[in-house]
Design a protein around this motif. Sequence first.
Motif, PDB file in Angstrom:
ATOM      1  N   ALA B  21      76.953 -78.120 -19.285  1.00  0.00           N
ATOM      2  CA  ALA B  21      77.525 -79.472 -19.296  1.00  0.00           C
ATOM      3  C   ALA B  21      79.042 -79.390 -19.374  1.00  0.00           C
ATOM      4  N   ALA B  22      79.536 -78.558 -20.271  1.00  0.00           N
ATOM      5  CA  ALA B  22      80.984 -78.426 -20.452  1.00  0.00           C
ATOM      6  C   ALA B  22      81.642 -77.910 -19.174  1.00  0.00           C
ATOM      7  N   ARG B  23      81.013 -76.940 -18.524  1.00  0.00           N
ATOM      8  CA  ARG B  23      81.571 -76.392 -17.282  1.00  0.00           C
ATOM      9  C   ARG B  23      81.727 -77.491 -16.222  1.00  0.00           C
ATOM     10  N   ARG B  24      80.680 -78.294 -16.069  1.00  0.00           N
ATOM     11  CA  ARG B  24      80.735 -79.336 -15.037  1.00  0.00           C
ATOM     12  C   ARG B  24      81.791 -80.393 -15.381  1.00  0.00           C
ATOM     13  N   ILE B  25      81.916 -80.690 -16.650  1.00  0.00           N
ATOM     14  CA  ILE B  25      82.900 -81.701 -17.068  1.00  0.00           C
ATOM     15  C   ILE B  25      84.322 -81.150 -16.869  1.00  0.00           C
ATOM     16  N   ALA B  26      84.505 -79.877 -17.200  1.00  0.00           N
ATOM     17  CA  ALA B  26      85.823 -79.259 -17.000  1.00  0.00           C
ATOM     18  C   ALA B  26      86.156 -79.169 -15.517  1.00  0.00           C
TER      19      ALA B  26
END
Lengths: 467, 467
Positions: B21-26
Amino acid sequence: MTTPVHSDVVVVGAGISGLVAARRIAEAGYRVRVVEARDRVGGRTLNADLGDGQVAEVGGQFTGPGQDAIQRVAAELGVTTYATHDTGTHLLDLGGRIRPWSVSEPWIGPAASLSFLAAQRRLNRMAATVPPHEPWRAPRAREWDAETLGGWMRRHVPVPRARVLLAMAVRAVWAFEPEDVSLLHVLACVNAGDGLQRLMRTRDGAQQDRFTGGSQRISELLADGLPEPPLLRHPVRRVVQDGTGVTVHTGPGTLLRADRVVVAVPPQLAARIAFEPRMPPGREQLLARSPQGTALKYLAVYDEPFWRAAGFSGQVASDRAPVASAFDNTPPAGRPGVLLGFAVGGPARRLLELPPPVRQERVLASFARWFGERARTPRQVIVGSWSEEEWTRGCYAGYLTPGAWTAHGHLLREPHGRVHWAGSETATRWIGFMDGAVTAGERAAAEVLTATAARPAPVGARDGRSG
Amino acid sequence: MTTPVHSDVVVVGAGISGLVAARRIAEAGYRVRVVEARDRVGGRTLNADLGDGQVAEVGGQFTGPGQDAIQRVAAELGVTTYATHDTGTHLLDLGGRIRPWSVSEPWIGPAASLSFLAAQRRLNRMAATVPPHEPWRAPRAREWDAETLGGWMRRHVPVPRARVLLAMAVRAVWAFEPEDVSLLHVLACVNAGDGLQRLMRTRDGAQQDRFTGGSQRISELLADGLPEPPLLRHPVRRVVQDGTGVTVHTGPGTLLRADRVVVAVPPQLAARIAFEPRMPPGREQLLARSPQGTALKYLAVYDEPFWRAAGFSGQVASDRAPVASAFDNTPPAGRPGVLLGFAVGGPARRLLELPPPVRQERVLASFARWFGERARTPRQVIVGSWSEEEWTRGCYAGYLTPGAWTAHGHLLREPHGRVHWAGSETATRWIGFMDGAVTAGERAAAEVLTATAARPAPVGARDGRSG
């Protein structure tokens, strides 16, 4: 770091179970301190003021034959009982039709009545083989713990209307849906409550009587009788054991130190306390498999119990959402008039998804359907929404899902080192009732006293102040 | 009071789901901060060092056909896969007798084999009618949610030995007992995992492949790829929403402030976070009705995989406690030899009641029974006891008890204001698997990005440091 306040025993939770445990421990001469998250005592019992010295009960309120323990404690405290209002016509609102009704002679047509009575008899017979202190030792424990009451009903209650009626009874008695719960759990509760009829009935049953002054009065008097008052607004966060005792860490940072601790809170709250060392994994799983029922209690207050004049008892059983059962909850003085409506199980869950004003409108619409338009405009409405209460998280009580009794039941009351377990969910009679809260508290107190019996009670502890 | 650290999004939990999730948001240009209770990333995946650059996996490790999402993420990160060791004779230890065994052609005598295969076919057919994204909409949802898989098996799998074999498979695949779980839940998982055979098999199944360097490498690389490293040793205690954003309170007292929060932890951990405002009662009940499986993973390390020379694949399926299934977990280099034993479900619970040295002795006795006395003296034993891990509380995953899907399923992924839900338990493909962790994380990221799309991504946020 604060200096800990010392006692012999700390009791977590100032509901009936914890307060009874504390009373028995104090009576034996030990210093005991009760800590409570809320700003009041009573746990799942709560009195609301109606003015003129009258109260309405927002939580647990009924008692009846066989509930000797809570009645014995009430008598100790000088709290008397009186009969639940039970005269007039009871109503059954089933399949869209309202008709007169008797719980003791349930008539819903020949086939459905026979099917309902047969199911009731069969469940009672099965329950008689389930020892409430160790349900996992019932001869058919594994089989019954592998299914839900709802699954059993689908197979063994052939007439749909009988099934609906039984589901209504289950909701009213336990505040869960038949499919939520292990069949074995229900059977243990039925046996622990002297059979289905006793659980369902008002007269001769678990709803027969009420406590004068309101059930919370019992907790208030128990608390008043303790040498030291309960420490309110102190949610317990951590319970840390070491070689010589237990340190209890509370929300505001206060530390309490004791030889033993009694935890007397519902399973979903016990699961949120950080124990060091941790509880055994099996007991953690037991709590993870012990959700709590869903109940909202509505008290609509009118100038007088106007439905009595129209010949109604105020008692209703209904398959129409949101109110599954209603009672006349008027105080013994006869004024003001109070209608009590329980929203329980599935209908209660759906009600909780609505904003509170809409919920209330729907509940009052139920009352108006049964007792006329006047019921729609009470002068006051008091609501107990126990799932939304942070320090309860669901009523009437915790229950076990399939597989849990046979896997972890033996750990339910097993002390965790110096930590002992009370709360009505650990009872072996009237599980989940106020009566069970008393016997569970007394059992935990007895454990603590046995464990500490080796050393003499500290001289003067009974009257001393700790800390 | 500390000054909060500001981001656009805070992700709670540095397992695969949260990190994806964090990767996609970043990637979308927003500032994201991951907070994690443990001192490491990876959640339910964990590499143990065997020396010489070899690793053994203490948590989730397998992947296979159909698990496109985890394999796509692994490929993005340059992590390759290799085949699980699958040559040699598999063993079935059933009813006290050890025999050769094939998962794809299970032979346990004519009647039992037919009964087992018929049950498998029937469950697959039923599963095909259960939409994994909304199991409560299956045509027979209410009926199947009212019973457990164990109850169904008692009625529909007439041959006892077939039932034992099916229970073994259930334990191995999900780490719960058939009677613990809603039949509807199992059917949703079967459908989400492309059928029972695929779930059970090594070759052509969910155990076919492993990740080079160990599965935790995926989380490590995901974390390394974030503009800001995860904040480790920061258990999240409270998540407080107001009109303009969310404040996340962590154990050490650090505050994080964001527009949105993604919670990517197992249900029993999510239930322990204090949300303000509270989660809706229905979602709290969903978590209260979502216990987690019981799994201990034993890795016995030997100088070499000596069982291979004797013709054994290292794979065993067993109804004998404590080890229900075993694999050859030797790293691709071929040395050291590693035997993997899963204790799962009921036998795992009983193992947890014993002291760790006794547990290990019993597990090694299982290995010795199958592969000879040499198996009793590994040079090293590595244990993952996931129920005892404070920041996991049970593996492989959370599961739903009867009645929960139909009552609360619609709330599983419903955001709570600015709080979004990830974690493999919220997946709709490969529920509870690493693959489900990926798709759940990506779904939660998409929700957050849609919600924040109205305002432009902050310039330079991708490379910026917050705080």
